[in-house]
Design a protein around this motif. Structure first.
Motif, PDB file in Angstrom:
ATOM      1  N   ARG A 179       0.800  -1.216   0.000  1.00 12.47           N
ATOM      2  CA  ARG A 179       0.000   0.000   0.000  1.00 12.47           C
ATOM      3  C   ARG A 179       0.838   1.273   0.000  1.00 12.47           C
ATOM      4  O   ARG A 179       0.420   2.302  -0.529  1.00 12.47           O
ATOM      5  N   LYS A 180       2.014   1.230   0.578  1.00 15.33           N
ATOM      6  CA  LYS A 180       2.863   2.421   0.552  1.00 15.33           C
ATOM      7  C   LYS A 180       3.238   2.780  -0.885  1.00 15.33           C
ATOM      8  O   LYS A 180       3.212   3.957  -1.266  1.00 15.33           O
ATOM      9  N   LEU A 200       9.740   8.983   3.300  1.00 13.32           N
ATOM     10  CA  LEU A 200      10.694   9.135   4.394  1.00 13.32           C
ATOM     11  C   LEU A 200      10.136   8.679   5.740  1.00 13.32           C
ATOM     12  O   LEU A 200      10.905   8.201   6.590  1.00 13.32           O
ATOM     13  N   VAL A 201       8.830   8.806   5.946  1.00 12.69           N
ATOM     14  CA  VAL A 201       8.257   8.579   7.276  1.00 12.69           C
ATOM     15  C   VAL A 201       7.576   7.224   7.405  1.00 12.69           C
ATOM     16  O   VAL A 201       7.770   6.520   8.397  1.00 12.69           O
ATOM     17  N   LEU A 202       6.778   6.851   6.417  1.00 11.55           N
ATOM     18  CA  LEU A 202       6.039   5.593   6.538  1.00 11.55           C
ATOM     19  C   LEU A 202       6.959   4.396   6.346  1.00 11.55           C
ATOM     20  O   LEU A 202       7.814   4.405   5.455  1.00 11.55           O
ATOM     21  N   PRO A 203       6.794   3.338   7.145  1.00 14.75           N
ATOM     22  CA  PRO A 203       7.612   2.135   6.959  1.00 14.75           C
ATOM     23  C   PRO A 203       7.191   1.387   5.703  1.00 14.75           C
ATOM     24  O   PRO A 203       6.056   1.509   5.236  1.00 14.75           O
ATOM     25  N   ASN A 204       8.119   0.617   5.151  1.00 11.10           N
ATOM     26  CA  ASN A 204       7.805  -0.157   3.955  1.00 11.10           C
ATOM     27  C   ASN A 204       6.851  -1.303   4.257  1.00 11.10           C
ATOM     28  O   ASN A 204       6.118  -1.756   3.386  1.00 11.10           O
ATOM     29  N   ASP A 205       6.874  -1.801   5.480  1.00 13.63           N
ATOM     30  CA  ASP A 205       6.057  -2.952   5.864  1.00 13.63           C
ATOM     31  C   ASP A 205       4.864  -2.505   6.707  1.00 13.63           C
ATOM     32  O   ASP A 205       4.711  -2.932   7.839  1.00 13.63           O
ATOM     33  N   ILE A 206       4.038  -1.628   6.149  1.00 14.44           N
ATOM     34  CA  ILE A 206       2.887  -1.121   6.902  1.00 14.44           C
ATOM     35  C   ILE A 206       1.989  -2.261   7.348  1.00 14.44           C
ATOM     36  O   ILE A 206       1.458  -2.255   8.454  1.00 14.44           O
ATOM     37  N   SER A 207       1.834  -3.257   6.485  1.00 15.19           N
ATOM     38  CA  SER A 207       0.918  -4.359   6.804  1.00 15.19           C
ATOM     39  C   SER A 207       1.335  -5.121   8.046  1.00 15.19           C
ATOM     40  O   SER A 207       0.514  -5.734   8.725  1.00 15.19           O
ATOM     41  N   GLN A 208       2.635  -5.102   8.383  1.00 16.41           N
ATOM     42  CA  GLN A 208       3.090  -5.830   9.563  1.00 16.41           C
ATOM     43  C   GLN A 208       2.661  -5.147  10.857  1.00 16.41           C
ATOM     44  O   GLN A 208       2.729  -5.735  11.921  1.00 16.41           O
ATOM     45  N   HIS A 209       2.221  -3.887  10.752  1.00 18.65           N
ATOM     46  CA  HIS A 209       1.739  -3.173  11.933  1.00 18.65           C
ATOM     47  C   HIS A 209       0.250  -3.423  12.168  1.00 18.65           C
ATOM     48  O   HIS A 209      -0.316  -2.911  13.119  1.00 18.65           O
ATOM     49  N   ALA A 210      -0.355  -4.195  11.266  1.00 21.77           N
ATOM     50  CA  ALA A 210      -1.808  -4.322  11.291  1.00 21.77           C
ATOM     51  C   ALA A 210      -2.338  -4.810  12.624  1.00 21.77           C
ATOM     52  O   ALA A 210      -3.294  -4.284  13.153  1.00 21.77           O
ATOM     53  N   HIS A 211      -1.716  -5.827  13.157  1.00 22.63           N
ATOM     54  CA  HIS A 211      -2.207  -6.379  14.411  1.00 22.63           C
ATOM     55  C   HIS A 211      -1.105  -6.412  15.463  1.00 22.63           C
ATOM     56  O   HIS A 211      -1.153  -7.203  16.390  1.00 22.63           O
ATOM     57  N   SER A 212      -0.115  -5.561  15.314  1.00 18.91           N
ATOM     58  CA  SER A 212       0.979  -5.544  16.278  1.00 18.91           C
ATOM     59  C   SER A 212       0.704  -4.494  17.327  1.00 18.91           C
ATOM     60  O   SER A 212       1.090  -3.347  17.193  1.00 18.91           O
ATOM     61  N   LYS A 213       0.016  -4.839  18.365  1.00 14.51           N
ATOM     62  CA  LYS A 213      -0.250  -3.926  19.456  1.00 14.51           C
ATOM     63  C   LYS A 213       0.894  -4.018  20.455  1.00 14.51           C
ATOM     64  O   LYS A 213       1.624  -4.998  20.526  1.00 14.51           O
ATOM     65  N   GLU A 214       1.027  -2.955  21.268  1.00 11.19           N
ATOM     66  CA  GLU A 214       2.044  -2.977  22.281  1.00 11.19           C
ATOM     67  C   GLU A 214       1.735  -4.079  23.300  1.00 11.19           C
ATOM     68  O   GLU A 214       0.599  -4.252  23.730  1.00 11.19           O
ATOM     69  N   LYS A 215       2.756  -4.857  23.644  1.00 11.62           N
ATOM     70  CA  LYS A 215       2.545  -5.981  24.538  1.00 11.62           C
ATOM     71  C   LYS A 215       2.325  -5.478  25.962  1.00 11.62           C
ATOM     72  O   LYS A 215       3.106  -4.714  26.491  1.00 11.62           O
ATOM     73  N   THR A 216       1.237  -5.956  26.548  1.00 14.58           N
ATOM     74  CA  THR A 216       0.922  -5.596  27.917  1.00 14.58           C
ATOM     75  C   THR A 216       0.647  -6.865  28.696  1.00 14.58           C
ATOM     76  O   THR A 216       0.336  -7.921  28.125  1.00 14.58           O
ATOM     77  N   VAL A 217       0.782  -6.776  29.999  1.00 14.06           N
ATOM     78  CA  VAL A 217       0.533  -7.921  30.856  1.00 14.06           C
ATOM     79  C   VAL A 217      -0.965  -8.039  31.072  1.00 14.06           C
ATOM     80  O   VAL A 217      -1.613  -7.128  31.582  1.00 14.06           O
TER      81      VAL A 217
END
Length: 340
Positions: free
Chosen positions: A84-85, A195-212
Motif C-alpha cells: 500500500r505504501k 521518508l516517514v512511513l515504513p515499507n512494511d505497513i501491513s506488519q503493523h496491522a495487528h501488532s499492538k504494544e505488549k501488555t501484561v
C-alpha cells in the motif's frame, strides 16, 4: 516536569501505529488541498480551451472511466503485489505529473494534453481508498470508526481551504499556477510518505504494544473469541479485488438489484448535473475562478453544518429534537426531513 513520553501521549503519537495514522491524516489533508486548488478551475479550462458543450460530458467522463479501471487494478496490486505504501507513492507522483500537464495544457492551449492529464490522474488517484484500507488494518474495532472519521474530517477541512486558495492564486497570477501548486503539494506528500512511513505497513496491522494481561482480561478475551467463532462466517472481500463478484452477489439478492441500479443511475445523473451546472453557472453569471473557489468552500461549509445538524449536534435544531424524541419511551413520528 512533563517529559517526552507525556507530550507524545497527549498528541496521540506515542506508538508506531499512531504515528503512521498521523502521517496518513496529514497526507490526506495535503492531497485534498491540492485537489481543491485545481478542480474548481476545470470549467474555466474547458471553456478557454474551446471544448464544446456537446463534448463536455464525454471529455469529463474520462476521469470517471479511468477511476473504475484503476480501482480494481490498483486494489489487487496493493493487496497482493506491491504494497500500500507504493500505491500511495504512485498516487501522489502520478497526480503531480497529471496536474503539471494540466497547467501546461492551459498555457499552451492543448485540449488533448488536458484530457490526457485527467486520464492519468484517474488511473493513479486512489489516495482515500488506500488510506482507508491502511487505517482499517491498523486500528481495532473500538478505534476504527473514530480514525476513519478523522480521515474524512481532514479531507473536508482541506476542501474548505483549497478552493479559496486556488481562486486567489489564479486571480493573483494566472489559472495555471494552482495546478502547479497542487503538483508541488503532491511531490511533498510523496517525499513525506517515502521518508516517514515504513515499507512494511501491513506488519503493523495487528501488532499492538505488549501488555501484561490479567486473568480477568484473558477470560473476557476467550469469551469474545468463542462468541466470534459461534457467529456464521461471512466472506469479506477487498474493496477492489472482489468488486466484480461482489456486484454479482448484490444483484442476485432479492430487491437489492433494483436498488443498486437506481443508485447507479442516480449517481450518473448527479455527475452529469455537476459537470453542466458548473459550466452554466460560470457562463450565466460571468464568474471568475476566485468566485468559484469561494462558492466551493461555502458549499463544504454547508455540508459540515448539515451533517452536524442531521446528527443533532446543535441544540434546538429540528434534527436534535427528533433525536431526543426517538430516545423517549413513546417517540413522535420522525420529520420528513430525516427520511430524505
Amino acid at each position: 516536569m512533563v517529559g517526552r513520553k507525556e507530550i507524545l501521549h497527549w498528541l496521540g503519537i506515542d506508538s508506531p501505529t499512531s504515528r503512521i495514522l498521523l502521517v496518513l491524516k496529514l497526507a490526506v489533508f495535503l492531497d485534498m488541498v491540492g485537489v481543491g486548488l485545481y478542480v474548481p478551475l476545470l470549467p474555466f479550462y474547458w471553456r478557454e480551451l474551446g471544448v464544446k458543450t456537446e463534448l463536455l460530458g464525454l471529455v469529463a467522463s474520462v476521469y470517471q472511466i479511468s477511476q473504475i479501471v484503476s480501482g480494481v487494478v490498483l486494489g489487487y496490486v496493493s493487496d497482493h503485489l506491491s504494497g500500500r505504501k507504493n500505491i500511495l507513492l504512485l498516487s501522489f507522483l502520478g497526480s503531480a505529473v497529471s496536474y503539471t500537464l494540466a497547467g501546461l495544457s492551459y498555457q499552451n492551449s492543448l485540449i488533448s494534453t488536458l484530457v490526457l492529464s485527467r486520464f492519468i490522474v484517474g488511473l493513479v488517484k486512489q489516495t482515500m481508498t488506500i488510506s482507508r484500507a491502511i487505517t482499517t488494518s491498523l486500528t481495532s474495532d473500538e478505534d476504527r470508526t473514530r480514525s476513519l472519521s478523522h480521515l474524512r474530517a481532514c479531507a473536508t477541512l482541506a476542501f474548505l481551504v483549497g478552493p479559496t486558495m486556488g481562486g486567489l492564486l489564479s486571480k493573483t497570477f494566472n489559472k495555471a499556477v494552482p495546478a502547479y501548486a497542487a503538483a508541488a503539494l503532491f511531490v511533498l506528500n510523496a517525499l513525506m510518505v517515502q521518508l516517514v512511513l515504513p515499507n512494511d505497513i501491513s506488519q503493523h496491522a495487528h501488532s499492538k504494544e505488549k501488555t501484561v494481561e490479567t486473568e480477568e482480561e484473558k477470560k473476557k478475551k476467550e469469551e469474545k473469541e468463542k462468541q466470534e467463532a459461534d457467529k456464521p462466517k461471512v466472506l469479506v472481500r477487498s474493496n477492489s479485488t472482489g468488486a466484480i463478484q461482489g456486484i454479482k452477489d448484490l444483484m442476485e439478492k432479492e430487491g437489492l438489484g433494483s436498488l443498486t441500479l437506481i443508485k447507479f443511475l442516480n449517481s450518473v445523473f448527479v455527475a452529469a448535473c455537476h459537470v453542466f451546472s458548473s459550466k452554466y453557472v460560470t457562463e450565466k453569471y460571468e464568474l471568475e475562478p476566485h468566485h468559484m473557489g469561494y462558492l466551493s468552500s461555502y458549499h463544504h461549509i454547508q455540508e459540515i453544518w448539515g451533517g452536524a445538524d442531521s446528527t443533532g449536534c446543535f441544540p434546538g435544531s429540528p434534527s436534535a429534537a427528533a433525536a431526543a424524541a426517538a430516545a423517549a419511551p413513546f417517540p413522535a413520528p420522525p420529520s420528513s426531513r430525516l427520511l430524505l
